[in-house]
Motif scaffolding. Structure first.
Motif, PDB file in Angstrom:
ATOM      1  N   LYS A  75     -15.354   4.484  -5.374  1.00  0.00           N
ATOM      2  CA  LYS A  75     -16.214   4.896  -4.270  1.00  0.00           C
ATOM      3  C   LYS A  75     -15.408   5.340  -3.052  1.00  0.00           C
ATOM      4  CE  LYS A  75     -20.305   2.105  -5.429  1.00  0.00           C
ATOM      5  NZ  LYS A  75     -21.313   3.177  -5.308  1.00  0.00           N
ATOM      6  N   THR A  76     -14.272   4.671  -2.799  1.00  0.00           N
ATOM      7  CA  THR A  76     -13.450   5.041  -1.647  1.00  0.00           C
ATOM      8  C   THR A  76     -12.507   6.200  -1.954  1.00  0.00           C
ATOM      9  OG1 THR A  76     -11.649   3.500  -2.196  1.00  0.00           O
ATOM     10  CG2 THR A  76     -13.477   2.652  -0.829  1.00  0.00           C
ATOM     11  N   GLY A  77     -12.348   6.511  -3.215  1.00  0.00           N
ATOM     12  CA  GLY A  77     -11.415   7.564  -3.611  1.00  0.00           C
ATOM     13  C   GLY A  77     -10.005   7.071  -3.839  1.00  0.00           C
ATOM     14  N   ALA A  78      -9.762   5.774  -3.607  1.00  0.00           N
ATOM     15  CA  ALA A  78      -8.413   5.226  -3.752  1.00  0.00           C
ATOM     16  C   ALA A  78      -7.921   5.276  -5.194  1.00  0.00           C
ATOM     17  CB  ALA A  78      -8.380   3.783  -3.240  1.00  0.00           C
ATOM     18  N   ILE A  79      -8.860   5.326  -6.137  1.00  0.00           N
ATOM     19  CA  ILE A  79      -8.482   5.338  -7.549  1.00  0.00           C
ATOM     20  C   ILE A  79      -7.641   6.573  -7.889  1.00  0.00           C
ATOM     21  CG2 ILE A  79     -10.451   6.637  -8.476  1.00  0.00           C
ATOM     22  CD1 ILE A  79      -9.334   3.319  -9.958  1.00  0.00           C
ATOM     23  N   ARG A  80      -7.783   7.642  -7.104  1.00  0.00           N
ATOM     24  CA  ARG A  80      -7.044   8.878  -7.378  1.00  0.00           C
ATOM     25  C   ARG A  80      -5.550   8.723  -7.105  1.00  0.00           C
ATOM     26  NH1 ARG A  80     -11.776  11.089  -4.947  1.00  0.00           N
ATOM     27  NH2 ARG A  80     -10.701  11.201  -2.927  1.00  0.00           N
ATOM     28  N   ASN A  81      -5.193   7.758  -6.261  1.00  0.00           N
ATOM     29  CA  ASN A  81      -3.778   7.549  -5.938  1.00  0.00           C
ATOM     30  C   ASN A  81      -3.116   6.478  -6.794  1.00  0.00           C
ATOM     31  OD1 ASN A  81      -3.872   9.441  -3.808  1.00  0.00           O
ATOM     32  ND2 ASN A  81      -4.728   7.886  -2.430  1.00  0.00           N
ATOM     33  N   LEU A  82      -3.919   5.827  -7.642  1.00  0.00           N
ATOM     34  CA  LEU A  82      -3.403   4.728  -8.454  1.00  0.00           C
ATOM     35  C   LEU A  82      -2.485   5.250  -9.565  1.00  0.00           C
ATOM     36  CD1 LEU A  82      -3.570   1.655  -9.037  1.00  0.00           C
ATOM     37  CD2 LEU A  82      -5.525   2.146 -10.533  1.00  0.00           C
ATOM     38  N   LYS A  83      -1.351   4.568  -9.742  1.00  0.00           N
ATOM     39  CA  LYS A  83      -0.418   4.903 -10.819  1.00  0.00           C
ATOM     40  C   LYS A  83      -0.452   3.857 -11.933  1.00  0.00           C
ATOM     41  CE  LYS A  83       2.901   7.470  -7.982  1.00  0.00           C
ATOM     42  NZ  LYS A  83       4.308   7.519  -7.482  1.00  0.00           N
ATOM     43  N   ARG A  84      -0.485   2.579 -11.543  1.00  0.00           N
ATOM     44  CA  ARG A  84      -0.466   1.529 -12.565  1.00  0.00           C
ATOM     45  C   ARG A  84      -1.211   0.303 -12.041  1.00  0.00           C
ATOM     46  NH1 ARG A  84       4.932   1.053 -15.915  1.00  0.00           N
ATOM     47  NH2 ARG A  84       3.927   2.838 -16.915  1.00  0.00           N
ATOM     48  N   PHE A  85      -2.017  -0.278 -12.907  1.00  0.00           N
ATOM     49  CA  PHE A  85      -2.842  -1.443 -12.573  1.00  0.00           C
ATOM     50  C   PHE A  85      -2.369  -2.610 -13.432  1.00  0.00           C
ATOM     51  CE2 PHE A  85      -7.039  -2.662 -10.730  1.00  0.00           C
ATOM     52  CZ  PHE A  85      -7.158  -3.913 -11.278  1.00  0.00           C
ATOM     53  N   ALA A 114       6.738   3.049  -1.972  1.00  0.00           N
ATOM     54  CA  ALA A 114       5.519   2.631  -2.674  1.00  0.00           C
ATOM     55  C   ALA A 114       4.665   1.702  -1.820  1.00  0.00           C
ATOM     56  CB  ALA A 114       5.888   1.942  -3.979  1.00  0.00           C
ATOM     57  N   SER A 115       3.388   1.619  -2.220  1.00  0.00           N
ATOM     58  CA  SER A 115       2.452   0.681  -1.600  1.00  0.00           C
ATOM     59  C   SER A 115       1.734  -0.080  -2.701  1.00  0.00           C
ATOM     60  CB  SER A 115       1.444   1.424  -0.716  1.00  0.00           C
ATOM     61  OG  SER A 115       0.759   2.401  -1.467  1.00  0.00           O
ATOM     62  N   ALA A 116       1.186  -1.249  -2.352  1.00  0.00           N
ATOM     63  CA  ALA A 116       0.564  -2.095  -3.370  1.00  0.00           C
ATOM     64  C   ALA A 116      -0.629  -2.842  -2.797  1.00  0.00           C
ATOM     65  CB  ALA A 116       1.568  -3.095  -3.922  1.00  0.00           C
ATOM     66  N   ILE A 117      -1.589  -3.124  -3.674  1.00  0.00           N
ATOM     67  CA  ILE A 117      -2.717  -4.010  -3.387  1.00  0.00           C
ATOM     68  C   ILE A 117      -2.551  -5.244  -4.254  1.00  0.00           C
ATOM     69  CG2 ILE A 117      -5.217  -4.325  -3.613  1.00  0.00           C
ATOM     70  CD1 ILE A 117      -5.517  -1.289  -3.162  1.00  0.00           C
ATOM     71  N   VAL A 118      -2.715  -6.426  -3.658  1.00  0.00           N
ATOM     72  CA  VAL A 118      -2.648  -7.687  -4.404  1.00  0.00           C
ATOM     73  C   VAL A 118      -3.941  -8.444  -4.180  1.00  0.00           C
ATOM     74  CG1 VAL A 118      -1.393  -9.832  -4.809  1.00  0.00           C
ATOM     75  CG2 VAL A 118      -0.144  -7.787  -4.065  1.00  0.00           C
ATOM     76  N   ASP A 126     -10.290   3.435   3.620  1.00  0.00           N
ATOM     77  CA  ASP A 126      -8.980   3.847   4.139  1.00  0.00           C
ATOM     78  C   ASP A 126      -7.821   3.023   3.574  1.00  0.00           C
ATOM     79  OD1 ASP A 126     -10.249   5.744   5.807  1.00  0.00           O
ATOM     80  OD2 ASP A 126     -10.618   4.188   7.315  1.00  0.00           O
ATOM     81  N   ILE A 127      -8.075   2.246   2.520  1.00  0.00           N
ATOM     82  CA  ILE A 127      -7.001   1.481   1.882  1.00  0.00           C
ATOM     83  C   ILE A 127      -6.723   2.090   0.510  1.00  0.00           C
ATOM     84  CG2 ILE A 127      -6.420  -0.744   0.823  1.00  0.00           C
ATOM     85  CD1 ILE A 127      -7.874  -2.087   3.119  1.00  0.00           C
ATOM     86  N   SER A 128      -5.480   2.434   0.291  1.00  0.00           N
ATOM     87  CA  SER A 128      -5.098   3.066  -0.959  1.00  0.00           C
ATOM     88  C   SER A 128      -3.663   2.667  -1.293  1.00  0.00           C
ATOM     89  CB  SER A 128      -5.207   4.599  -0.836  1.00  0.00           C
ATOM     90  OG  SER A 128      -4.800   5.227  -2.031  1.00  0.00           O
ATOM     91  N   ALA A 129      -3.364   2.555  -2.582  1.00  0.00           N
ATOM     92  CA  ALA A 129      -2.014   2.169  -2.999  1.00  0.00           C
ATOM     93  C   ALA A 129      -1.744   2.692  -4.396  1.00  0.00           C
ATOM     94  CB  ALA A 129      -1.852   0.653  -2.960  1.00  0.00           C
ATOM     95  N   GLU A 130      -0.464   2.883  -4.693  1.00  0.00           N
ATOM     96  CA  GLU A 130      -0.073   3.355  -6.025  1.00  0.00           C
ATOM     97  C   GLU A 130      -0.157   2.265  -7.080  1.00  0.00           C
ATOM     98  OE1 GLU A 130       2.611   5.755  -3.171  1.00  0.00           O
ATOM     99  OE2 GLU A 130       1.783   3.751  -3.290  1.00  0.00           O
ATOM    100  N   TYR A 131       0.001   1.008  -6.648  1.00  0.00           N
ATOM    101  CA  TYR A 131       0.051  -0.094  -7.609  1.00  0.00           C
ATOM    102  C   TYR A 131      -0.918  -1.193  -7.186  1.00  0.00           C
ATOM    103  CZ  TYR A 131       4.283   2.415  -8.756  1.00  0.00           C
ATOM    104  OH  TYR A 131       5.168   3.405  -9.095  1.00  0.00           O
TER     105      TYR A 131
END
Length: 431
Positions: free
Chosen positions: A102-112, A2-6, A65-70
């Motif tokens: 706008k970046t398309g990262a929302i498509r890879n999101l699983k849980r916020f 998994a990957s994450a944005i904080v 170019d930044i994307s994460a599942e969480y």
């Protein structure tokens, strides 16, 4: 893996989440977002310097170019005006979500996962129905019969949660959300002194050097005996990681997140006195510890009558207390020692300088300590007890002892040069 944005990685809750993500082997990539680099060193981390008050287009440029599942959203900007608080924090969240679109990262999101707090219940406004439950009605209607057109003040947590729900709906609920409600967070983040433990530890350390080494409770007598729940930043971080990976049914829910015990100052205060080598005053409240009475032994007191009504009034009819005077009185804070004035006293500052110079302490900690937060935390007369039953029913088993978490926070503050070692303090300044 998994990957994450904080977001808000320099804050106490965000910093703790980053720390626990680094230890979790299921996460291989972490993106920390804040205006300054939190300084965490781990090969998993990629820091992005970003102003979350900027436009969605500006954020999208930084987040390319930044994307994460969480995503763990802990960013927060304080403001005294309730309307501005809603506008600023709502805009931050809305623009961030738009940037991910706008970046398309929302498509890879699983849980916020969005961090809010007990202001959800109006504890900052006065006495609430106890215990606090996640399905308690929101304070959005007329203000307890206090006159035609009177309304509860806007709540920025409600604003944020609506923005988050609407964003999930726009994307067909392909990802879900969780809102956490911690209370009186205990923890530390380097350079961030907006926390109860720092101001409390400084108050105790300086009191050791004042005549008699007494440790009077600054707040009111009712608050001393009220019951409360606290949240360790580490406990909150562990909950967030559990919630991110929990089963589908956990998603789209609001959860109280507390240590799991119920505490009070009547228990914690004598422990604080013992830890810092101080005396518990006899009596603790010589002037009664009630509003509009003199301060403790010559100190300045403080009485703050708050606008509006106790949130309990919103439930008065169904609780059967519509004509109870306690629901009709004005919410009031009282401190037998005003923390802000205490911190400006010459004798207090002389004692601080002695500690600072003797132990090489951080002057910016003293200058940045949130004495005004102690005004609310210690001056309120009402309990703030949040139930953990909902989280337990979904499988959460975490628990922390509040005193042990507070003491651990003090130890971290000692290592960071914010507080003197309690053991050295007691040895060097024996009573």
């Amino acid at each position: 893996m998994a990957s994450a944005i904080v977001t808000g990685a320099t804050g106490i809750t965000g910093n703790a989440i980053v720390h626990h993500l680094c230890k979790d082997p299921s996460y291989t990539k972490l993106y920390t977002l804040s205006r300054r680099n939190p300084g965490a060193s781990d090969p998993k981390i990629q820091h992005v310097t970003i102003d979350l008050q900027g436009s969605a287009d500006n954020m999208a440029t930084h987040l390319a170019d930044i994307s994460a599942e969480y995503t763990y959203f802990c960013a927060y900007m304080a403001h005294e005006d309730a309307n501005e608080l809603c506008r600023i924090n709502g805009t931050m969240l809305a623009n961030f979500l738009t940037a991910l679109e706008k970046t398309g990262a929302i498509r890879n999101l699983k849980r916020f996962i969005l961090t809010c707090g007990f202001k959800q219940y109006g504890v900052h406004l006065g006495n609430c129905k106890q215990p606090l439950l996640e399905d308690d009605p929101l304070l959005e209607n007329d203000l307890g019969g206090r006159g035609a057109g009177a309304k509860w003040p806007p709540n920025f947590y409600y604003t944020e949660q609506k923005i988050l729900r609407d964003a999930a709906s726009r994307h067909g609920n392909t990802w879900d959300w969780i809102v956490t409600l911690p209370e009186d967070v205990l923890g530390y983040a380097r350079g961030n002194f907006m926390n109860e433990a720092t101001a409390l530890g400084l108050y105790c350390s300086v009191s050791k050097l004042l005549p008699g080494s007494e440790l009077p409770f600054p707040g009111c007598k009712a608050g001393y005996f009220a019951f409360n729940t606290w949240t360790s930043a580490n406990m909150h971080a562990r909950f967030c990681l559990w919630a991110a990976a929990a089963k589908k049914e956990v998603g789209n829910n609001v959860f109280n997140v507390t240590n799991g015990d119920t505490q009070s100052w009547q228990d914690l205060w004598p422990r604080l006195a013992k830890r810092f080598g101080c005396r518990v005053p006899q009596p603790m409240f010589p002037n009664g510890g009630i509003p509009d009475t003199p301060g403790y032994m010559g100190f300045d007191s403080k009485t703050v009558r708050m606008p509006g009504a106790h949130p309990l009034t919103a439930r008065a009819e169904d609780l059967g207390v519509s004509h109870n005077p306690s629901t009709e009185e004005t919410p009031t804070l009282f401190l037998q020692i005003d923390p802000e004035k205490w911190a400006k006293r010459p004798d207090v500052n002389d004692a601080w300088v002695r500690l600072r110079d003797k132990y090489g302490l951080d002057q910016t900690a003293w200058e940045g300590a949130t004495w005004d937060f102690l005004t609310f935390a210690l001056g309120r007369s009402w309990s703030c007890v949040g139930s953990m039953s909902k989280a337990r029913k979904f499988g959460w088993t975490g628990y922390a002892d509040t005193w042990e978490e507070l003491e651990e926070t003090f130890r971290v503050l000692e290592r960071e040069g914010v507080l003197p070692s309690a053991e050295r303090l007691k040895a060097d300044f024996e009573m």
